[in-house]
Design an enzyme around this catalytic site. Structure first.
Site, PDB file in Angstrom:
ATOM      1  N   ASP A 391     -11.161  35.081  30.155  1.00  0.00           N
ATOM      2  CA  ASP A 391     -11.982  35.657  31.220  1.00  0.00           C
ATOM      3  C   ASP A 391     -12.716  34.561  31.970  1.00  0.00           C
ATOM      4  OD1 ASP A 391     -13.194  37.566  32.794  1.00  0.00           O
ATOM      5  OD2 ASP A 391     -14.000  38.729  31.116  1.00  0.00           O
ATOM      6  N   GLU A 394     -12.673  30.987  36.625  1.00  0.00           N
ATOM      7  CA  GLU A 394     -12.902  30.327  37.927  1.00  0.00           C
ATOM      8  C   GLU A 394     -13.581  28.944  37.793  1.00  0.00           C
ATOM      9  OE1 GLU A 394     -14.477  33.345  37.163  1.00  0.00           O
ATOM     10  OE2 GLU A 394     -12.861  34.621  37.906  1.00  0.00           O
ATOM     11  N   ASP A 464     -13.157  41.939  38.718  1.00  0.00           N
ATOM     12  CA  ASP A 464     -14.050  43.060  38.453  1.00  0.00           C
ATOM     13  C   ASP A 464     -14.226  43.923  39.708  1.00  0.00           C
ATOM     14  OD1 ASP A 464     -14.260  41.914  35.975  1.00  0.00           O
ATOM     15  OD2 ASP A 464     -16.220  41.017  36.339  1.00  0.00           O
TER      16      ASP A 464
END
Length: 777
Positions: A391, A394, A464
């Protein structure tokens, strides 16, 4: 005009040209001007690298090791010629010219058709101090044709298919994946090989990339002739996508979050009791504990997960697989944080959850990646964990301070390599698992990506996103543009991650149930069918009992996904072996139809099935059927001519699907999990109206023996004039291969589209690996 025929082995001339120096080098040509140098380097007959850099004390190019490009230049035969101040390098596929006076590189096919040209004298080098290192802000402007559609550039949530007219501040973020690769409908791509924050702009001045840090401008021109050729070229340049395990193409259940191992195992058990197919269960955060100081400990510290090995054994005993969430950031009370801190391998930037001292690791460092894997291996892989949910790759970075970018990573300032963080972080996990074992295929679900990441078994999801119809609509062009950027596998949180704003009652709200069902229908035709989100549970039994419309519609779609597994697995092999694509924009297969150029709400799944998701609260939708083919309704069998729009009824349990005439689609058995039954009695659906070809692919399903040639293919062809299906001799072998099987062949006609029916047949044939000709009545 002077012409030089060049072999890779014989090339050392120096050609003076109007006061400049043109040097023939083994891989291309180098033009030295008064203040800059331009190099054209052949990587293949279809791929040329262009480098430009200011002259320093020497005329040598700045040293650079690409993070994305893994290909080395081939031995390419090329020809150099000089005429009227223009140096032209010609291969068997491309003519690349540099106009010295205009300072302009241009690209043409071998017939002289210009594909793309730089804007004259538009390369920029602005001196810049990058945390104490002298370098430049670099840029280049290009001149695509007016009306030329440009795709790719990663995944974006603006809902656009064609990216012309856009301006993007390219710095990785949740829901925004930045890959500086522009894919043209003219059959080429341009990859801007820079990892710093970059601005892409397309306006009246041209199409430009401007990056914050670069010792040189560095880009690759990839000519494929069509979309498939472009993607194959991108994969050849940046790495091929390996096969995922078969189970990962089944249904995967997740939520934010399962609060105990008993709850997680209980969900799997409930699916088995209901006989609803399931292959994967996903554990989100907090298995490490509730205190943010323990954030992402990469250890099961939560007492509700006291026996993780037993949890894995229980999941496996139910013939399911588990995926676990791991972040690239760590709380100060964790052992991995302390190990990284001692080695000065933590970056200072603010990250989620803010205010608790959580810090991101320097994924650019081999030492940091080694340490990260040691925790993953000891705590998770060693107990049987089947997949990784990496997760926030980035990484999460908020609030952003300019000084954050000065941090000296292993590869230079964070500013210099910022956008490549997901590539190196994901790549580290892939490389370490491959080194540890070849018995279990790597599976990585992740939220960000950069060019080349497909080689690291990456299944990207869209982030998300919120639960809304508008968001659902935006996912389709987002997925297609990521595919056109070279990343073949994409998925999204079914139902949207955040539900509270629009649907505070969650699964108890019929309006949300409708959105969720429609999203599920779309997800069946993506790289991964995965339910996930927060605020409300997502398991099928939370929507009501069997017999309730929301339960039944979901069950129907999940079963459809499993029926299509032989088709999907064969498409995955094409991705791996031929650089193919799973989610295909319609222009890729119908380039002559102008109506599909900017069509972003339908697509092909594989090469045969047109998917038209319902993305409004309606029970019908308009579907455009591309010209150049006839189309058969998957559900009814009605066949229609292409080149027109139709209105298709879409009751809540149906997604409009059309199969291209001249297709063969294998349909698998009814199962509770992907490997429950062998594919020894497949239904083969033939959609007549044109000749067809399909290659069935099979292997062991979850190891890397296929890389050593241990797999089998069966080529199927349909002669429409003769009405004859030929099952060609089986090629290859693997342990456990099915020696003898039945094929139940059915000719799809207007009487029935068959839908989920996997039992009907027109003709049944026994196949033992030798050629069969089957005449259809």
């Amino acid at each position: 005009m002077r012409t030089i025929l060049v072999s890779l082995l014989v090339c050392a001339q120096l050609l003076p040209l109007r006061g400049q120096t043109v040097t023939c080098v083994p891989t291309g040509v180098k033009v030295t001007l008064e203040t800059t140098c331009v190099e054209l380097e052949c990587f293949s007959p279809s791929v040329v690298r262009v480098k430009k850099y200011p002259l320093g004390a020497t005329a040598q190019a700045p040293a650079k090791q690409s993070l994305s490009v893994v290909k080395r230049p081939e031995k390419v035969k090329f020809r150099l010629r000089e005429s009227d101040g223009r140096v032209t390098l010609s291969t068997s596929r491309l003519d690349v010219s540099f106009d010295i006076a205009r300072d302009q590189v241009s690209f043409a096919d071998t017939k002289g058709n210009v594909l793309l040209a730089e804007k004259p004298a538009s390369a920029t080098f602005v001196p810049f101090d990058d945390a104490g290192s002298p370098t430049y802000r670099v840029g280049q402007t290009f001149l695509p044709d007016a009306g030329e559609a440009i795709y790719g550039l990663g995944q974006h949530q603006q809902g656009l298919m064609n990216q012309r007219g856009q301006t993007m501040a390219m710095s990785q973020a949740n829901m925004e994946i930045y890959i500086p690769l522009a894919h043209s409908i003219k059959g080429y791509a341009l990859f801007w090989d820079n990892y710093s924050p970059t601005t892409f702009a397309d306006n009246a001045s041209g199409m430009s990339f401007e990056s914050e840090v670069g010792d040189l401008t560095d880009y690759y021109f990839i000519y494929g002739g069509d979309a498939d050729g472009v993607i194959a070229g991108v994969r050849d340049l940046t790495g091929q996508a390996p096969m995922f395990p078969l189970w990962s193409f089944g249904f995967n259940q997740s939520r934010e979050r399962y609060t105990s191992q008993d709850e997680l195992v209980g969900v799997v058990r409930k699916y088995r009791e209901l006989r609803v197919p399931l292959d994967g269960i996903v554990q989100d955060w907090r298995y490490w504990g509730e205190d943010n100081a323990d954030w992402n400990a990469v250890e099961f510290r939560n007492p509700r997960f006291a026996h993780p090995r037993k949890m894995m054994d229980d999941v496996h005993a139910l013939h399911a697989h588990a995926i676990i969430s791991v972040w690239p950031s760590f709380g100060p009370a964790t052992n991995i944080y302390k190990d990284l801190e001692r080695r000065h391998l933590l970056m200072p930037l603010e990250t989620f959850p803010q205010g608790f001292g959580v810090r991101v690791y320097d994924a650019y460092s081999p030492e940091a990646r080694d340490l990260y894997w040691r925790y993953l291996d000891k705590q998770m892989f060693a107990i049987g964990m089947d997949g990784w949910w990496l997760d926030a790759t980035e990484p999460e970075h908020s609030p952003v301070k300019e000084g954050d970018y000065d941090y000296p990573t292993y590869l230079g300032s964070f500013r210099k390599v910022r956008n490549a963080f997901p590539l190196v972080s994901v790549g580290g996990v892939y490389d370490h698992q491959r080194a540890a074992s070849s018995d279990k295929r790597v599976f990585i679900l992740t939220r960000s990506a950069f060019a080349g990441q497909q080689r690291y078994a990456t299944q990207v999801w869209s982030g998300d996103v919120t639960a809304s119809w508008a968001t659902l609509r935006r996912q389709i062009p987002a997925a297609l543009n990521l595919s056109l950027s070279g990343i073949p596998y994409w998925n999204s949180d079914i139902g949207g991650f955040f539900t509270a704003n629009h649907y505070p009652e969650g699964v108890n709200d019929p309006a949300y149930q409708e959105l969720y069902v429609r999203w599920m229908q779309f997800a069946v035709f993506t790289g991964m069918t995965r339910s996930h989100g927060t605020h409300t549970p997502r398991e099928i039994f939370q929507f009501g009992p069997r017999g309730h419309w929301a339960f039944d519609a979901q069950e129907k779609m999940i079963n459809l996904r499993y029926r299509l597994l032989p088709y999907i697995y064969a498409a995955a092999w094409e991705v791996t072996s031929k650089g193919g694509s799973l989610m295909r924009p319609l222009f890729a297969d119908f380039p002559a139809d102008p109506r599909v150029t900017d069509l972003g709400d339908e697509y092909l799944f594989g090469r045969s099935i047109l998917v038209a998701p319902v993305t409004h609260t309606e029970k019908s939708r308009s579907v455009y059927l591309p010209a150049g083919a006839r189309w058969t309704d998957f559900w009814t069998g009605e066949t229609l001519d292409g080149g027109r729009s139709i209105s298709r009824e879409a009751p809540i349990d149906l997604i409009p699907l059309y199969v291209r005439a001249g297709s063969i689609v294998p349909i698998g058995p009814s199962v509770q999990y992907a490997a429950e039954k062998p594919w020894d009695n497949l239904q083969l659906r033939v959609y007549p109206g044109a000749d067809a070809e399909f290659t069935l692919y099979e292997d062991e399903g979850d190891n890397y023996n296929y890389e050593r040639g241990q797999y089998a293919t069966i080529r199927l062809t349909w002669d429409d004039r003769k009405r004859q299906l030929t099952i060609h001799p089986r090629q290859g072998h693997y342990p456990g291969m099915i020696p003898k099987r039945q094929f139940r062949v059915v000719l799809v006609d207007g009487r029935s589209g068959l839908g989920l029916d996997n039992l009907s047949q027109t003709v049944s044939a026994t196949y033992e690996g030798k050629k069969l000709n089957i005449e259809m009545p």
